[in-house]
Structures are given as C-alpha cells and as structure tokens.
Write an enzyme that holds these catalytic residues in place. Structure first.
Site, PDB file in Angstrom:
ATOM      1  N   HIS A 136     -54.752 -63.959  23.910  1.00  0.00           N
ATOM      2  CA  HIS A 136     -54.280 -62.385  23.909  1.00  0.00           C
ATOM      3  C   HIS A 136     -55.507 -61.468  24.266  1.00  0.00           C
ATOM      4  O   HIS A 136     -56.663 -61.810  24.031  1.00  0.00           O
ATOM      5  CB  HIS A 136     -54.122 -62.133  22.252  1.00  0.00           C
ATOM      6  CG  HIS A 136     -53.021 -60.876  22.182  1.00  0.00           C
ATOM      7  ND1 HIS A 136     -53.786 -59.543  22.134  1.00  0.00           N
ATOM      8  CD2 HIS A 136     -51.828 -60.845  22.199  1.00  0.00           C
ATOM      9  CE1 HIS A 136     -52.625 -58.827  22.088  1.00  0.00           C
ATOM     10  NE2 HIS A 136     -51.460 -59.488  22.155  1.00  0.00           N
ATOM     11  N   ASP A 196     -45.977 -65.023  20.084  1.00  0.00           N
ATOM     12  CA  ASP A 196     -44.991 -65.626  20.604  1.00  0.00           C
ATOM     13  C   ASP A 196     -44.784 -67.249  20.442  1.00  0.00           C
ATOM     14  O   ASP A 196     -43.919 -67.900  20.859  1.00  0.00           O
ATOM     15  CB  ASP A 196     -44.912 -65.429  22.168  1.00  0.00           C
ATOM     16  CG  ASP A 196     -44.843 -64.005  22.642  1.00  0.00           C
ATOM     17  OD1 ASP A 196     -45.682 -63.303  23.311  1.00  0.00           O
ATOM     18  OD2 ASP A 196     -43.572 -63.493  22.244  1.00  0.00           O
TER      19      ASP A 196
HETATM   20  C1  SDX Z   1     -47.659 -60.624  24.306  1.00  0.00           C
HETATM   21  O1  SDX Z   1     -50.926 -57.089  24.809  1.00  0.00           O
HETATM   22  C2  SDX Z   1     -49.997 -57.118  23.875  1.00  0.00           C
HETATM   23  O2  SDX Z   1     -50.280 -56.542  22.908  1.00  0.00           O
HETATM   24  C3  SDX Z   1     -49.063 -58.118  24.130  1.00  0.00           C
HETATM   25  C4  SDX Z   1     -48.078 -58.410  22.967  1.00  0.00           C
HETATM   26  C5  SDX Z   1     -47.174 -57.538  22.434  1.00  0.00           C
HETATM   27  O3  SDX Z   1     -47.003 -57.421  21.283  1.00  0.00           O
HETATM   28  O4  SDX Z   1     -46.980 -56.688  23.170  1.00  0.00           O
HETATM   29  O5  SDX Z   1     -49.188 -59.018  21.800  1.00  0.00           O
HETATM   30  C6  SDX Z   1     -47.177 -59.660  23.326  1.00  0.00           C
HETATM   31  O6  SDX Z   1     -47.462 -60.336  25.370  1.00  0.00           O
HETATM   32  C7  SDX Z   1     -48.612 -62.018  23.718  1.00  0.00           C
HETATM   33  C8  SDX Z   1     -49.044 -62.806  24.962  1.00  0.00           C
HETATM   34  C9  SDX Z   1     -47.966 -63.766  25.309  1.00  0.00           C
HETATM   35  N1  SDX Z   1     -48.468 -64.433  26.481  1.00  0.00           N
HETATM   36  C10 SDX Z   1     -48.821 -65.586  26.580  1.00  0.00           C
HETATM   37  O7  SDX Z   1     -48.861 -66.251  25.456  1.00  0.00           O
HETATM   38  C11 SDX Z   1     -49.206 -66.260  27.853  1.00  0.00           C
HETATM   39  C12 SDX Z   1     -50.428 -67.214  27.875  1.00  0.00           C
HETATM   40  N2  SDX Z   1     -51.358 -66.334  27.517  1.00  0.00           N
HETATM   41  C13 SDX Z   1     -52.257 -66.205  28.764  1.00  0.00           C
HETATM   42  O8  SDX Z   1     -51.739 -65.999  30.075  1.00  0.00           O
HETATM   43  C14 SDX Z   1     -53.089 -64.958  28.202  1.00  0.00           C
HETATM   44  O9  SDX Z   1     -54.103 -65.195  27.189  1.00  0.00           O
HETATM   45  C15 SDX Z   1     -52.961 -63.624  28.028  1.00  0.00           C
HETATM   46  C16 SDX Z   1     -52.059 -62.923  29.233  1.00  0.00           C
HETATM   47  C17 SDX Z   1     -52.248 -63.424  26.808  1.00  0.00           C
HETATM   48  C18 SDX Z   1     -54.076 -62.460  28.174  1.00  0.00           C
HETATM   49  O10 SDX Z   1     -54.836 -62.684  29.273  1.00  0.00           O
HETATM   50  P1  SDX Z   1     -56.190 -61.952  29.361  1.00  0.00           P
HETATM   51  O11 SDX Z   1     -56.598 -61.135  28.442  1.00  0.00           O
HETATM   52  O12 SDX Z   1     -56.208 -61.513  30.940  1.00  0.00           O
HETATM   53  O13 SDX Z   1     -57.306 -63.336  29.471  1.00  0.00           O
HETATM   54  P2  SDX Z   1     -57.730 -64.074  30.723  1.00  0.00           P
HETATM   55  O14 SDX Z   1     -56.709 -64.363  31.787  1.00  0.00           O
HETATM   56  O15 SDX Z   1     -58.898 -63.101  31.246  1.00  0.00           O
HETATM   57  O16 SDX Z   1     -58.386 -65.534  29.703  1.00  0.00           O
HETATM   58  C19 SDX Z   1     -59.690 -65.367  29.432  1.00  0.00           C
HETATM   59  C20 SDX Z   1     -60.025 -66.929  29.619  1.00  0.00           C
HETATM   60  C21 SDX Z   1     -59.716 -67.500  31.089  1.00  0.00           C
HETATM   61  O17 SDX Z   1     -60.707 -68.652  31.280  1.00  0.00           O
HETATM   62  P3  SDX Z   1     -62.147 -68.499  32.067  1.00  0.00           P
HETATM   63  O18 SDX Z   1     -61.937 -67.682  33.363  1.00  0.00           O
HETATM   64  O19 SDX Z   1     -62.950 -67.545  30.939  1.00  0.00           O
HETATM   65  O20 SDX Z   1     -62.466 -69.870  32.256  1.00  0.00           O
HETATM   66  O21 SDX Z   1     -59.182 -67.909  28.853  1.00  0.00           O
HETATM   67  C22 SDX Z   1     -58.295 -68.517  29.649  1.00  0.00           C
HETATM   68  C23 SDX Z   1     -58.494 -67.913  31.099  1.00  0.00           C
HETATM   69  O22 SDX Z   1     -57.991 -68.979  32.004  1.00  0.00           O
HETATM   70  N3  SDX Z   1     -57.189 -68.510  28.935  1.00  0.00           N
HETATM   71  C24 SDX Z   1     -56.219 -69.648  28.943  1.00  0.00           C
HETATM   72  C25 SDX Z   1     -55.003 -69.025  28.056  1.00  0.00           C
HETATM   73  N4  SDX Z   1     -55.138 -67.559  27.825  1.00  0.00           N
HETATM   74  C26 SDX Z   1     -56.394 -67.366  28.525  1.00  0.00           C
HETATM   75  N5  SDX Z   1     -56.268 -70.741  29.272  1.00  0.00           N
HETATM   76  C27 SDX Z   1     -55.183 -71.693  28.759  1.00  0.00           C
HETATM   77  N6  SDX Z   1     -54.044 -71.215  28.237  1.00  0.00           N
HETATM   78  C28 SDX Z   1     -53.986 -69.808  27.743  1.00  0.00           C
HETATM   79  N7  SDX Z   1     -52.952 -69.661  27.194  1.00  0.00           N
END
Ligand code: SDX
Length: 431
Positions: A308, A365
């Site tokens: 998140h 989720d």
């Molecule tokens: C919602 O914003 C809100 O408030 C949203 C929400 C709401 O109520 O409106 O809470 C609802 O959208 C919840 C999120 C639902 N989405 C998912 O579950 C999709 C999977 N999650 C990811 O795609 C991700 O965690 C996000 C999109 C939720 C957040 O993305 P960020 O903040 O841009 O994080 P990032 O991409 O910069 O990740 C940081 C690191 C990266 O690795 P490094 O580059 O540091 O090596 O964490 C890794 C990412 O690759 N990472 C994951 C991951 N989420 C982040 N790796 C594997 N699986 C994951 N799910």
C-alpha cells in the site's frame, strides 16, 4: 492548521524561506505554492508519494501505525456500532446523525432509489458479458442527462439531493447490471427496506427462488461498505477532485473516479486477488511459486492484495475483514479452500524478508473477495461493491473541494525531456 514554522531552501546559492503547514494530527508539509515564481524551479514527484494535493477535514490515515478515522471517528468503532447509511451521513455532513436525522436520510435515499425507466434501455446496448464497472461508469455519467441542474451553482445548492441520488442509484445501477448479466428480470427497490437489505434483495431475489435475507449477511455487507467509504487522496478520489476542479458536474466527476477505481492496482485488486488465489489452487496450491514470482524482478507479477502506498503496517481494514471472513465462513461451514490458501499466503509473506523489508502487508482487498463470495456475489461484482462503498467519500471530497474558496483547477507541471527544437521539413523532402 498552523503556519508558524518555516523551511529553508537554498537554490542557485539563494536562500528561500517557505511556510510549513502543520495539520491537526501533527502532519507537516512545506508549502511550495510560491516556489516557481520565486526560483523558476518546480518539484518532481512521480506518483505523488511525497506531494499533498490539498488540506482536508474528511479522513485521517496514519500509515505507520495503521490508523484510519472518518471525521475523527475510529474505523473500528464505526464498524462496530454504525450502519453504512450513518457513515454516509457522517462523511457528507461531518457529524453522526441523530436517530431522526438518520431515518430522514434513509427515507431520502429510498425516495431516490429508482433509475429513470428510460435508463433501463441503455443496458440493452451493452454486450451481455460487459464488465459491470464499464456499465457503472457509463450509467453514472448518463445520469447528468436524466437528472438536470448539473451546472455548478445548481450542483452546489442541490448537493444533498444529488448525493442521495448517487448513493442510492449506484446500488440500483449495479443490481440491474448483474441481472442483465445473468439474464434474470431486474428487481425494483422497496421503500420500506434499509440500504443493505434492499441491495441484497435486488441482487439475489428471483421470481422462482425468492430470497431470504440473513441478518449476518446484511451486517457483513454494511461493515464492508463502511470500510470502503473513504480513504483520503487515493487514486480514484484524487481523480474525482481533479475532474471536479474543472467544474465538471458531480456525475461526470464520479464517473471518472469509477474508471480509476477499476484499475487492478487500485479497486480492481479485490477481483485480482480472487483470480490469483483461484490460480494458485488450480496449480496445486503452491504458494511459494507465486511468492517467488512476485520477488523476481524480471517478472511483472505482483501479489494482489499486498502492499500500500500509505500503510506501512497492517491495513486496519484488512484486520476487520479477515475477522468477518473467518466468522462468516465458519458459519457457512463452507470449507473455503481459497481461504486456506489466503491464510497460508499471508503467513508466508509476513515471514519473508523481501516483503517485511518493504513493509508489504495485506491491504483492504486481500480478504474482501472471500467475504463477497460467501455473500453470493460473483467475482466481476467485487470492484462494483468497492465503488458503492466509496461513493460517499468521493462525494464528500468533491463537495469539500468545490466549496473551498482557495480551490483552483488542478494542473500539474512537468519537466520536458524530449527533443529540442527541430526545423520543419515538408513531406516531399522527408525520407
Ligand atoms: C487500494 O491509495 C489508497 O488508499 C488505495 C486503497 C483505497 O482504499 O482507496 O487503499 C485501495 O487500491 C489498495 C491497493 C490494492 N492494490 C493491490 O493490492 C495491487 C498490489 N499492490 C501493489 O501493486 C502496490 O503495493 C501498490 C500499487 C498498492 C502500491 O504501490 P507503490 O506505493 O507505488 O509501491 P511501489 O510500487 O513503489 O513498491 C515498492 C516496492 C517495489 O520493490 P523495489 O522496487 O523496492 O524492489 O515494493 C514492491 C515493488 O516491486 N511491491 C511489491 C508489491 N507491492 C509493492 N512486490 C510484490 N507484490 C506486491 N504486491
């Protein structure tokens, strides 16, 4: 909000003093509204992870401590003691309703629960298997043609009526989309039924099988909608604010928010979680294969339902949903193999340094789809349920923005990195 503190920025050898804004919960921001005019510089923040778009009185999140409050009330207390209709009232009016106010608001919602009969024909122009989020966004946009007074002044004066229409009709619109999808006759709302009772009956009643409301299902749905009701400046809410900042009407702004929510990185994640769990089950239940894929940088795969932008701790909503999930599934005695997989996946992730070091926890989720399934909803309706829950939050933010005397049209800057000026070449001379 106070502005006593200052921040100093040194640019090109020149020192600039900037105001520091301190919020009611002690959050701090450097006010850069005069940065470009004073220095010619802008800031760059891909994805706005460090950038505040506004001040707001609606929702407070502390991502490090896993705190979520709507208008100052803890999400845990609201889930324990309130109904979704009460929380809609709270988000829109900044106070919990008295019994009489709640009943009046509930009647207003039911008065406006029907869709204009001509709107029903619009469903016939969608393919039967159209995704309900596609239908939802289209129908909400169409509402501005069926419910007039959408110019800004009228919108401002009629916000409560338009809010009631949207909160109530979004549920009817969703149920009509579901019935169209399964080829059953639509079910009209009933005036005497409360919000969630009406919703479940419009979804699952049929002339042949009827439908018997279960109090535990009504309560579970109400809590799930409360948990999704607002979440400060998330992607879809920021979209609603940005579109509204151009003085587009509320229906158009909400329709844009629905489109943003549909994305699998945002509200579409609850459907993606179930698809992922089902895939793990089909492939023999090997969670480690999927965990390794998510850690593999050469793969674009991510574990849906984890991570998140704001919560660097367990999402407080996920905690509550997990509890509901376990309780409902135990009562169903439905040995939900997907719940077993979800519990094993969570346990393994929370022990894996890749996720622990990146503070990736289950989010709202991760378990919600399992509860929706237990309530009888099909997977393609999960993000629709998120939109129905988020409706009061979207409207509250639009209302806050449109009534803010300091609000301006949203127009971010950029840093151009393309080619420098080129001499124009007539087509006959091009190679
Ligand atoms: C919602 O914003 C809100 O408030 C949203 C929400 C709401 O109520 O409106 O809470 C609802 O959208 C919840 C999120 C639902 N989405 C998912 O579950 C999709 C999977 N999650 C990811 O795609 C991700 O965690 C996000 C999109 C939720 C957040 O993305 P960020 O903040 O841009 O994080 P990032 O991409 O910069 O990740 C940081 C690191 C990266 O690795 P490094 O580059 O540091 O090596 O964490 C890794 C990412 O690759 N990472 C994951 C991951 N989420 C982040 N790796 C594997 N699986 C994951 N799910």
């Amino acid at each position: 909000m106070s502005k006593k503190q200052k921040a100093k920025l040194i640019v090109d050898g020149r020192e600039l003093e900037l105001d520091v804004i301190v919020g009611s919960e002690g959050e701090r921001a450097v006010d850069i509204s005069k940065l470009r005019s004073e220095t010619g510089y802008i800031t760059l923040d891909q994805g706005y992870g460090n950038t505040g778009s506004c001040t707001s009185n609606i929702t407070f999140i502390n991502g490090e401590e896993g705190i979520l409050r709507y208008r100052g009330y803890r999400i845990e207390d609201l889930c324990e003691h309130s109904t979704f209709t009460e929380v809609c009232y709270l988000l829109l009016r900044n106070r919990l309703p008295t019994l009489e106010q709640r009943e009046t608001f509930s009647r207003l919602l039911n008065e406006h629960s029907l869709l204009h009969e001509d709107m029903r024909h619009l469903y016939n122009f969608f393919p039967r298997d159209a995704h309900p989020m596609n239908i939802l966004g289209t129908m909400v946009n169409a509402m501005s043609s069926f419910y007039r007074n959408v110019d800004l002044l009228s919108m401002r004066d009629n916000i409560d009526l338009t809010a009631a229409r949207l909160i109530s009709k979004i549920r009817t619109t969703a149920c009509y989309a579901y019935k169209k999808n399964i080829g059953e006759p639509i079910v009209y709302p009933r005036r005497e039924q409360k919000y969630c009772e009406n919703f479940l009956r419009m979804m699952f009643w049929s002339p042949v099988n009827g439908y018997e409301l279960r109090e535990d299902h009504v309560r579970a749905l109400s809590v799930l909608l409360i948990l999704h009701a607002d979440h400060e400046q998330n992607c879809s809410t920021s979209t609603v604010r940005l579109v509204g900042s151009a003085h587009a009407n509320l229906y158009a702004s909400i329709s844009a928010g629905i489109s943003a929510l549909w994305g699998p990185l945002h509200g579409g994640a609850n459907q993606a979680v179930m698809d992922m769990l089902a895939k793990i089950q089909r492939q023999g239940g090997d969670i480690h294969k999927f965990i390794n894929m998510a850690k593999d940088k050469s793969s674009s795969f991510r574990l849906s339902g984890f991570g998140h932008r704001v919560y660097k701790n367990y999402d407080p909503r996920a905690k509550i949903i997990k509890k509901i999930c376990t309780k409902i599934l135990e009562e169903e005695a439905a040995h939900q193999p997907l719940l077993d997989i979800a519990l094993r996946l969570e346990e393994a992730v929370l022990k894996d340094d890749y996720f622990v070091s990146r503070k990736l926890y289950p989010n709202v989720d991760f378990y919600s789809g399992l509860v929706y399934t237990a309530l009888g909803f099909p997977i393609n309706m999960f993000t629709v349920l998120f939109a129905i829950g988020r409706m009061p939050g979207w409207i509250a933010h639009w209302k806050e923005m449109i009534n803010d005397p300091k609000a301006r049209i949203g127009r971010p800057r950029q840093i151009y990195t393309g080619v420098r000026e080129r001499k124009y070449v007539p087509i006959k001379d091009r190679s």
